[in-house]
Design a protein around this motif. Structure first.
Motif, PDB file in Angstrom:
ATOM      1  N   TYR A   1      28.848  35.276  20.055  1.00 18.82           N
ATOM      2  CA  TYR A   1      27.974  34.115  20.116  1.00 18.82           C
ATOM      3  C   TYR A   1      28.514  32.652  20.145  1.00 18.82           C
ATOM      4  O   TYR A   1      28.869  32.468  19.139  1.00 18.82           O
ATOM      5  N   TRP A   2      28.915  32.371  21.176  1.00 22.09           N
ATOM      6  CA  TRP A   2      29.881  31.253  21.034  1.00 22.09           C
ATOM      7  C   TRP A   2      29.044  29.944  21.665  1.00 22.09           C
ATOM      8  O   TRP A   2      28.263  29.949  22.418  1.00 22.09           O
ATOM      9  N   PHE A   3      29.210  29.007  20.521  1.00 24.21           N
ATOM     10  CA  PHE A   3      28.170  27.728  20.614  1.00 24.21           C
ATOM     11  C   PHE A   3      28.712  26.794  20.013  1.00 24.21           C
ATOM     12  O   PHE A   3      29.476  26.824  19.109  1.00 24.21           O
TER      13      PHE A   3
ATOM     14  N   SER B   1      24.945  21.273  21.679  1.00 24.94           N
ATOM     15  CA  SER B   1      24.562  21.927  22.954  1.00 24.94           C
ATOM     16  C   SER B   1      23.097  22.211  22.865  1.00 24.94           C
ATOM     17  O   SER B   1      22.556  23.172  22.401  1.00 24.94           O
TER      18      SER B   1
ATOM     19  N   ALA C   1      22.561  25.648  24.380  1.00 22.83           N
ATOM     20  CA  ALA C   1      22.482  26.738  23.247  1.00 22.83           C
ATOM     21  C   ALA C   1      21.128  26.829  22.448  1.00 22.83           C
ATOM     22  O   ALA C   1      20.788  27.982  21.943  1.00 22.83           O
TER      23      ALA C   1
ATOM     24  N   HIS D   1      18.596  30.108  21.944  1.00 21.61           N
ATOM     25  CA  HIS D   1      18.955  30.698  20.644  1.00 21.61           C
ATOM     26  C   HIS D   1      17.864  31.689  20.335  1.00 21.61           C
ATOM     27  O   HIS D   1      18.263  32.923  19.848  1.00 21.61           O
TER      28      HIS D   1
ATOM     29  N   TYR E   1      28.647  35.306  14.920  1.00 19.38           N
ATOM     30  CA  TYR E   1      28.326  33.704  15.215  1.00 19.38           C
ATOM     31  C   TYR E   1      29.847  33.033  15.254  1.00 19.38           C
ATOM     32  O   TYR E   1      30.750  33.279  14.378  1.00 19.38           O
TER      33      TYR E   1
ATOM     34  N   SER F   1      29.056  26.129  26.272  1.00 16.40           N
ATOM     35  CA  SER F   1      28.091  26.608  25.211  1.00 16.40           C
ATOM     36  C   SER F   1      26.888  26.632  25.623  1.00 16.40           C
ATOM     37  O   SER F   1      26.198  25.827  26.447  1.00 16.40           O
ATOM     38  N   PRO F   2      25.879  27.804  25.654  1.00 15.70           N
ATOM     39  CA  PRO F   2      26.459  29.087  24.966  1.00 15.70           C
ATOM     40  C   PRO F   2      27.024  30.239  25.728  1.00 15.70           C
ATOM     41  O   PRO F   2      27.084  30.045  27.022  1.00 15.70           O
ATOM     42  N   CYS F   3      27.984  30.694  25.410  1.00 13.24           N
ATOM     43  CA  CYS F   3      28.541  31.938  25.927  1.00 13.24           C
ATOM     44  C   CYS F   3      28.562  33.160  25.185  1.00 13.24           C
ATOM     45  O   CYS F   3      28.614  33.087  23.732  1.00 13.24           O
ATOM     46  N   TYR F   4      28.106  34.426  25.756  1.00 14.51           N
ATOM     47  CA  TYR F   4      27.711  35.477  25.058  1.00 14.51           C
ATOM     48  C   TYR F   4      28.590  36.544  25.438  1.00 14.51           C
ATOM     49  O   TYR F   4      28.796  36.759  26.597  1.00 14.51           O
TER      50      TYR F   4
ATOM     51  N   GLN G   1      22.451  30.020  28.818  1.00 14.33           N
ATOM     52  CA  GLN G   1      21.216  30.715  28.056  1.00 14.33           C
ATOM     53  C   GLN G   1      20.482  31.347  29.200  1.00 14.33           C
ATOM     54  O   GLN G   1      19.547  32.187  29.078  1.00 14.33           O
TER      55      GLN G   1
END
Length: 209
Positions: free
Chosen positions: A7-9, A13, A16, A20, A36, A173-176, A186
């Protein structure tokens, strides 16, 4: 065996923040382990073609506001555009998340409260007292976590995240990231959910044509 999503954030952001809780709900439903990875996004953009917000074309800045309005309504989140203390130095707040994760605790609730503090409650997270209060509220040892966040060791972990993100093809942000497959934004959560439910192998990014 549980699958893992990186979970990049950054707490800077709003995107994000908007995703979330939906992401955490998805992770829980699919028995996913979340790693995280707060990242200094400004250090990533020069390597991935991204631009900081003030340098984007006015049309893109206007469309960003429109999309934030749409998504805050869709998610039922009282997101302020912009919040009172914006922009704010985000490195230390991000590093508190790194410190909590490094301690072995689950940062999920703290991350949510930090997002809410910035984007809904107009709290000033550049102040140590605000971070300390949030950490303690979420039942972490606020004093220890804040000290850790300011340490050289956590600072080095956070700084190294930029190159790690570039190597992982993270672009915002975010990147999953699931098994090397990047889901940016998201609004891609339904696609991540589909990948998790299907158990399919990750799609690989081909070279640009």
């Amino acid at each position: 065996m549980p699958r893992t999503v990186d979970y990049w954030f950054t707490l800077a952001s709003p995107w994000a923040f908007l995703g979330h809780q939906a992401f955490l709900d998805l992770a829980k439903a699919q028995n996913v382990t979340v790693r995280y990875k707060p990242v200094p996004l400004g250090e990533v953009f020069p390597h991935t073609g991204g631009l900081p917000l003030p340098k984007r074309h006015p049309a893109r800045q206007r469309y960003r506001i429109l999309e934030l309005q749409r998504w805050r309504e869709a998610r039922g989140i009282a997101l302020k555009i912009p919040p009172k203390h914006w922009p704010l130095p985000i490195a230390l707040p991000d590093r508190t998340v790194v410190a909590v994760a490094d301690s072995g605790a689950d940062p999920g609730r703290y991350v949510r409260r930090a997002f809410e503090a910035i984007w809904v409650e107009d709290r000033d997270l550049k102040e140590d007292a605000a971070l300390l209060a949030l950490l303690n509220e979420c039942r972490h040892d606020g004093k220890a976590m804040l000290e850790a966040a300011k340490s050289d060791r956590i600072g080095a972990i956070y700084a190294a995240r930029a190159q790690e993100a570039v190597d992982a093809n993270v672009i915002g942000s975010p990147c999953y990231v699931l098994d090397g497959e990047v889901f940016w934004g998201q609004d891609r959560l339904p696609l991540l959910e589909s990948a998790l439910k299907s158990g399919r192998a990750a799609y690989k990014m081909d070279a640009a044509m």
